[in-house]
Design an enzyme around this catalytic site. Sequence first.
Site, PDB file in Angstrom:
ATOM      1  N   ARG A 144      -7.108  -2.245 -28.953  1.00  0.00           N
ATOM      2  CA  ARG A 144      -8.148  -2.501 -27.925  1.00  0.00           C
ATOM      3  C   ARG A 144      -9.263  -2.907 -28.632  1.00  0.00           C
ATOM      4  NH1 ARG A 144      -9.812   1.296 -23.961  1.00  0.00           N
ATOM      5  NH2 ARG A 144      -8.176   2.776 -24.183  1.00  0.00           N
ATOM      6  N   GLY A 145     -10.010  -3.735 -28.151  1.00  0.00           N
ATOM      7  CA  GLY A 145     -11.327  -4.325 -28.942  1.00  0.00           C
ATOM      8  C   GLY A 145     -11.300  -4.823 -30.353  1.00  0.00           C
ATOM      9  N   SER A 192     -14.078   5.052 -31.018  1.00  0.00           N
ATOM     10  CA  SER A 192     -13.479   3.670 -31.395  1.00  0.00           C
ATOM     11  C   SER A 192     -14.569   2.566 -30.931  1.00  0.00           C
ATOM     12  CB  SER A 192     -12.099   3.276 -30.963  1.00  0.00           C
ATOM     13  OG  SER A 192     -12.256   3.410 -29.263  1.00  0.00           O
ATOM     14  N   LYS A 193     -15.070   2.771 -29.854  1.00  0.00           N
ATOM     15  CA  LYS A 193     -16.252   1.644 -29.496  1.00  0.00           C
ATOM     16  C   LYS A 193     -17.147   1.817 -30.545  1.00  0.00           C
ATOM     17  CE  LYS A 193     -18.921  -0.291 -25.729  1.00  0.00           C
ATOM     18  NZ  LYS A 193     -19.322  -0.202 -24.621  1.00  0.00           N
ATOM     19  N   ASP A 221      -3.562   3.047 -22.375  1.00  0.00           N
ATOM     20  CA  ASP A 221      -3.525   2.914 -23.993  1.00  0.00           C
ATOM     21  C   ASP A 221      -1.738   2.857 -24.134  1.00  0.00           C
ATOM     22  OD1 ASP A 221      -6.188   3.016 -25.064  1.00  0.00           O
ATOM     23  OD2 ASP A 221      -5.907   5.253 -24.430  1.00  0.00           O
ATOM     24  N   HIS A 251      -5.938   8.730 -28.530  1.00  0.00           N
ATOM     25  CA  HIS A 251      -4.844   8.650 -29.369  1.00  0.00           C
ATOM     26  C   HIS A 251      -4.355   9.851 -30.311  1.00  0.00           C
ATOM     27  CE1 HIS A 251      -5.438   4.637 -27.841  1.00  0.00           C
ATOM     28  NE2 HIS A 251      -5.311   4.033 -28.800  1.00  0.00           N
ATOM     29  N   GLU A 252      -5.469  10.074 -30.976  1.00  0.00           N
ATOM     30  CA  GLU A 252      -5.347  11.133 -32.118  1.00  0.00           C
ATOM     31  C   GLU A 252      -4.938  12.518 -31.156  1.00  0.00           C
ATOM     32  OE1 GLU A 252      -8.727   8.533 -33.408  1.00  0.00           O
ATOM     33  OE2 GLU A 252      -7.879   9.449 -31.245  1.00  0.00           O
ATOM     34  N   CYS A 279      -7.218   6.485 -21.551  1.00  0.00           N
ATOM     35  CA  CYS A 279      -8.506   6.878 -22.089  1.00  0.00           C
ATOM     36  C   CYS A 279      -9.174   7.901 -21.407  1.00  0.00           C
ATOM     37  CB  CYS A 279      -9.399   5.531 -22.415  1.00  0.00           C
ATOM     38  SG  CYS A 279     -10.952   6.007 -23.218  1.00  0.00           S
TER      39      CYS A 279
END
Length: 267
Positions: free
Chosen positions: A242-243, A77-78, A181, A213-214, A174
């Site tokens: 987030r972000g 994600s980042k 999360d 998450h997944e 995370c």
Amino acid sequence: MELGKQSTYQSKYNPAKLFGIDRKAKRREIGITGDLPFHGFDVWNHYEVSWLTPKGLPRVALAQIVVPCDSANVIESKSLKLYFNTLNNTSFDDANEVENVTSRDLSICAAAPVSVSLHTLDNPISAMFGLPHGTSIDNQEIPIDHYQVDRQLLRTCDERINETLHSNLLKSNCLVTGQPDWGTVSISYDGHRIDPASLLKYIVSFRNHEEFHEQCVERIFKDIWDQCAPSRLTVGARYTRRGGIDINPIRSSEPIPEILNTRLVRQ
């Protein structure tokens, strides 16, 4: 991978910022080594998308990104945020070019076809909120003292039922940064009735669990599938952002005919 590390802001197009994480390793942990026992996808909403027109005028939009669950990789994600940042001072002919370029780059990273659709801020779809499907299981006055994920908490009753349940109490951490999360999980199934108290205890048991998450959604699906043996099962979660990004995985024992992406109040 730049998650958990200090990053330098870069605003010129650079697809090398993207980083994929192989799905296989975490799936082996929950006993998935062959064909997937589910269908589904991960729906990402990115709220901070911008680029320049050929004349240098900034444009902004929301992006809906759909990654199929049978892709080889999860997009970290980042890295996705850093990649989209590289569009900020990059000129594109129009929104269609942005969609085409980002779909191509994300598909390469995920090793599967990824769709990207942009929505302007005056589009009603950008402002839609909804409620979780089914019945909440959160208002049960039961003692809970287990905060590490445990599938053995799940119990079923003799009664057979078709129902949809949800909880707003899903929390995990995370896998890399340890940061919390928060999510709402929805569980729809046919089969022996899942004891609501046991299901709530199980969901709360993720509270100190570290996973993306997944991976959490796939673990929930597999644990319910193995422990409760339903004839049909769909598990979906909608996480807070987030972000500037929220991630919403869904997994089902049956093909999912359409992509539903209605935001919840915390999103």
